[in-house]
Design a protein around this motif. Structure first.
Motif, short mmCIF file in Angstrom:
data_model
loop_
_atom_site.label_atom_id
_atom_site.label_comp_id
_atom_site.label_asym_id
_atom_site.label_seq_id
_atom_site.Cartn_x
_atom_site.Cartn_y
_atom_site.Cartn_z
N THR A 22 0.84 -1.20 0.00
CA THR A 22 0.00 0.00 0.00
C THR A 22 0.87 1.25 0.00
OG1 THR A 22 -0.22 -0.47 2.36
CG2 THR A 22 -2.15 -0.88 0.99
N ALA A 23 2.15 1.14 0.38
CA ALA A 23 3.07 2.29 0.36
C ALA A 23 4.05 2.19 -0.82
CB ALA A 23 3.82 2.38 1.67
N SER A 24 3.76 1.32 -1.79
CA SER A 24 4.67 1.14 -2.92
C SER A 24 4.91 2.45 -3.66
CB SER A 24 4.08 0.10 -3.89
OG SER A 24 5.00 -0.14 -4.94
N GLY A 25 6.15 2.92 -3.64
CA GLY A 25 6.53 4.09 -4.43
C GLY A 25 5.99 5.42 -3.95
N ARG A 26 5.29 5.47 -2.80
CA ARG A 26 4.83 6.78 -2.33
C ARG A 26 4.71 6.81 -0.80
NH1 ARG A 26 -1.54 6.79 -4.45
NH2 ARG A 26 -2.44 5.85 -2.58
N ASP A 27 5.13 7.95 -0.22
CA ASP A 27 4.93 8.16 1.21
C ASP A 27 3.42 8.17 1.46
OD1 ASP A 27 7.63 8.39 1.53
OD2 ASP A 27 7.66 10.57 1.68
N SER A 28 3.02 7.44 2.48
CA SER A 28 1.58 7.19 2.65
C SER A 28 1.10 7.50 4.07
CB SER A 28 1.28 5.72 2.34
OG SER A 28 1.67 5.42 1.01
N ALA A 29 -0.20 7.79 4.15
CA ALA A 29 -0.87 7.88 5.44
C ALA A 29 -2.04 6.91 5.39
CB ALA A 29 -1.37 9.29 5.70
N TYR A 30 -2.24 6.19 6.47
CA TYR A 30 -3.32 5.21 6.55
C TYR A 30 -4.48 5.79 7.35
CZ TYR A 30 0.10 1.83 4.94
OH TYR A 30 1.03 1.17 4.20
N VAL A 31 -5.67 5.69 6.78
CA VAL A 31 -6.88 6.15 7.48
C VAL A 31 -7.78 4.93 7.64
CG1 VAL A 31 -8.87 7.69 7.39
CG2 VAL A 31 -6.65 8.45 6.46
N ALA A 32 -8.06 4.57 8.89
CA ALA A 32 -8.84 3.36 9.16
C ALA A 32 -10.13 3.70 9.87
CB ALA A 32 -8.02 2.38 10.01
N VAL A 33 -11.24 3.16 9.34
CA VAL A 33 -12.54 3.33 9.98
C VAL A 33 -13.02 1.96 10.48
CG1 VAL A 33 -13.15 5.37 8.64
CG2 VAL A 33 -13.80 3.14 7.78
N HIS A 34 -13.64 1.96 11.64
CA HIS A 34 -14.06 0.72 12.28
C HIS A 34 -15.51 0.80 12.71
CE1 HIS A 34 -9.84 1.59 13.23
NE2 HIS A 34 -9.61 0.30 13.39
N MET A 35 -16.15 -0.37 12.82
CA MET A 35 -17.43 -0.48 13.53
C MET A 35 -17.41 -1.78 14.32
SD MET A 35 -20.50 1.18 11.29
CE MET A 35 -21.53 1.75 12.63
N VAL A 36 -18.17 -1.79 15.40
CA VAL A 36 -18.17 -2.98 16.26
C VAL A 36 -18.76 -4.17 15.49
CG1 VAL A 36 -20.44 -2.61 17.35
CG2 VAL A 36 -18.59 -3.72 18.64
N LYS A 37 -18.21 -5.35 15.76
CA LYS A 37 -18.64 -6.59 15.10
C LYS A 37 -20.16 -6.75 15.17
CE LYS A 37 -18.35 -11.61 15.68
NZ LYS A 37 -17.72 -12.73 16.38
N GLY A 38 -20.76 -7.07 14.03
CA GLY A 38 -22.20 -7.32 14.01
C GLY A 38 -23.05 -6.10 13.70
N SER A 39 -22.42 -4.91 13.66
CA SER A 39 -23.25 -3.72 13.37
C SER A 39 -23.30 -3.48 11.85
CB SER A 39 -22.69 -2.49 14.10
OG SER A 39 -21.32 -2.33 13.81
N PRO A 40 -24.34 -2.78 11.37
CA PRO A 40 -24.45 -2.53 9.93
C PRO A 40 -23.45 -1.46 9.50
CG PRO A 40 -26.29 -1.52 11.11
CD PRO A 40 -25.45 -2.20 12.14
N TYR A 41 -22.34 -1.89 8.96
CA TYR A 41 -21.23 -0.97 8.67
C TYR A 41 -21.29 -0.40 7.24
CZ TYR A 41 -19.39 -5.12 6.32
OH TYR A 41 -19.23 -6.21 5.50
N GLN A 42 -22.14 -0.98 6.36
CA GLN A 42 -22.05 -0.66 4.93
C GLN A 42 -22.23 0.82 4.62
OE1 GLN A 42 -23.57 -3.30 6.23
NE2 GLN A 42 -22.96 -5.13 5.07
N GLY A 43 -23.20 1.48 5.27
CA GLY A 43 -23.45 2.89 4.97
C GLY A 43 -22.24 3.76 5.25
N TYR A 44 -21.66 3.56 6.43
CA TYR A 44 -20.48 4.33 6.85
C TYR A 44 -19.29 4.03 5.95
CZ TYR A 44 -16.70 5.73 10.16
OH TYR A 44 -15.59 6.29 10.77
N PHE A 45 -19.01 2.74 5.74
CA PHE A 45 -17.83 2.36 4.96
C PHE A 45 -17.95 2.83 3.50
CE2 PHE A 45 -15.91 -1.39 7.61
CZ PHE A 45 -15.92 -0.57 8.74
N THR A 46 -19.17 2.75 2.95
CA THR A 46 -19.36 3.19 1.56
C THR A 46 -19.08 4.68 1.42
OG1 THR A 46 -21.01 1.47 1.21
CG2 THR A 46 -21.04 3.30 -0.33
N ALA A 47 -19.60 5.46 2.38
CA ALA A 47 -19.38 6.92 2.33
C ALA A 47 -17.91 7.26 2.54
CB ALA A 47 -20.25 7.60 3.40
N ALA A 48 -17.25 6.54 3.46
CA ALA A 48 -15.82 6.78 3.71
C ALA A 48 -15.00 6.38 2.48
CB ALA A 48 -15.36 5.99 4.93
N GLU A 49 -15.38 5.26 1.87
CA GLU A 49 -14.62 4.75 0.72
C GLU A 49 -14.68 5.73 -0.45
OE1 GLU A 49 -13.81 0.37 -1.12
OE2 GLU A 49 -15.90 0.96 -0.99
#
Length: 439
Positions: free
Chosen positions: A355-382
């Motif tokens: 993921t850092a191939s050839g470029r200085d990178s910053a990682y941004v990670a979003v989480h939701m607790v196991k079992g919760s409906p994460y699709q809306g949040y993750f889709t908007a973040a993505e």
């Protein structure tokens, strides 16, 4: 069976509980020869092959309906070379065991991620990383690999031996073969001083370049629905060792970071409207603290609250803009997010699909607790993350395909050509690889 990813009646499940598969058979080889024989036998039976570690990936990268190889008997240190400062370790060794064994020998990896439950081969194959100005990913510390390829032969690769395989196989996604041993660069054990302190998000973003440049390892957690972050700076120290006290450690790491956090997740799931108020309290519960210890005790922490996660690497210069957009998106949406957003850094490396191939990178990670409906949040973040040419972490939830990935990885074609050569019959194929690498 290990207490991590497993299931009843032949069903395999991952740690996050969001992926399941039913392999035709499971094999637990006790040697490299047995593993090679299992690959050859799978070919005779027309079955695909996947090795699986502890199932810490949130994608279906390890799922198979063919032969599931469990590497838990392929563990332990094969060799320590004190002159070359390398350690060769069997592929199924958990990072936790490697870190403990190295510490006993007075040695350490230079950098590591924040969880050490994974096997070494699973961690490197998916690009597991920590945060760092000079070093971040575990794969970037690899000096050599032993690999069983699709025809059951065993090849070794390094900068000198099979260098084109070495360039790709350090983060090989399980697509090029089954790793049986890894040689890591190590160094004499050292001390790190950690400084953890709350800081307003606006200040972190305004001073981001300095915070990155002035610290060997900088990361921060932003609490959605607040303007607050918790920052962590780890730098080498001459000592003395001052670990977190047992009681303070239990209170901050177990009670606050895991216990109260778990309770907050339960309340938040039951009554989402309470989440912003909980976030305000959570973000203020953590006070500043400092401690000095050996690396794995500073870099890693227990994660007892199970979650699902999406993480993207964006160009480092895009990170402040990315976070501002993420914050604005959450504020104008009905989303209620109870899990902090984690931000880490990595220097450019020379690994084909890192993921850092050839470029200085910053990682941004979003989480939701196991079992919760994460699709809306993750889709908007993505949507935000991909607008900045983000590269998804191979082991975390994302919806990208080969067409998108070929556009953000300049050496994508190099990887797929090598795969055509090493695995022409797609012995190591599964649905996930079909999506991210194409046919």
């Amino acid at each position: 069976m290990s207490s991590t990813a497993s299931g009843k009646s032949g069903t395999w499940r991952n740690w996050g509980g969001n992926v399941a598969s039913r392999p035709a058979r499971e094999v637990t080889p006790a040697s490299v020869d047995e593993l090679a024989a299992a690959v050859r036998r799978a070919a005779e039976d027309g079955l695909t092959v996947k090795a699986v570690g502890t199932g810490h990936s949130f994608t279906s990268i390890a799922a198979t309906d063919g032969v599931l190889i469990r590497p838990q008997l392929l563990t332990g240190i094969r060799n320590i070379d004190r002159e070359a400062l390398t350690v060769t370790v069997e592929a199924g060794t958990p990072l936790k065991r490697l870190n403990l064994a190295l510490a006993r020998e007075g040695l350490s990896l230079t950098n590591m991620g924040d969880i050490m439950e994974q096997t070494v081969s699973g961690a490197v194959s998916t690009g597991t990383h920590g945060t760092g100005r000079e070093s971040a990913s575990i794969a970037a510390q690899i000096k050599g690999l032993e690999l069983v390829t699709a025809d059951g032969s065993v090849i070794n690769c390094s900068e000198k031996e099979n260098p084109e395989v070495f360039a790709a196989a350090r983060i090989g996604l399980g697509a090029l073969g089954v790793i049986t041993a890894i040689t890591f660069a190590v160094e004499p054990i050292f001390l790190l001083t950690a400084r953890e302190e709350p800081m307003p998000l606006d200040k972190v973003l305004a001073d981001f370049d300095e915070l990155w440049a002035e610290n060997e390892h900088f990361e921060f957690y932003w609490f959605p629905h607040t303007g607050s972050t918790n920052t962590k700076r780890n730098n080498r120290s001459a000592g003395p060792r001052r670990p977190v006290g047992q009681l303070a450690g239990w209170f901050e790491d177990e009670l606050l970071s895991n216990g109260v956090f778990q309770a907050a997740q339960w309340v938040g799931r039951a009554v989402p409207a309470t989440i912003p108020a909980i976030a305000q309290v959570s973000s203020k519960a953590l006070s500043a603290r400092g401690y000095t210890d050996i690396p794995y005790k500073v870099f890693t922490s227990p994660r007892r609250v199970r979650f699902v996660e999406m993480e993207y690497a964006v160009p480092r210069e895009a990170v402040t803009e990315t976070l501002r957009e993420l914050k604005a998106m959450i504020e104008r949406s009905p989303l209620r997010i109870s899990f902090p957003v984690e931000v880490r850094m990595a220097p450019a490396d020379d690994i084909t699909l890192s993921t850092a191939s050839g470029r200085d990178s910053a990682y941004v990670a979003v989480h939701m607790v196991k079992g919760s409906p994460y699709q809306g949040y993750f889709t908007a973040a993505e949507r935000i993350l991909t607008a900045h040419e983000g590269r998804p972490h191979w082991g975390k939830i994302h919806t990208r395909d080969a067409e998108y990935l070929a556009g953000v990885y300049p050496r994508f074609g190099e990887f797929t050509a090598l795969r055509d050569r090493l695995d022409p019959d797609r012995r190591f194929q599964n649905d996930y690889l079909r999506r991210v690498l194409g046919q």
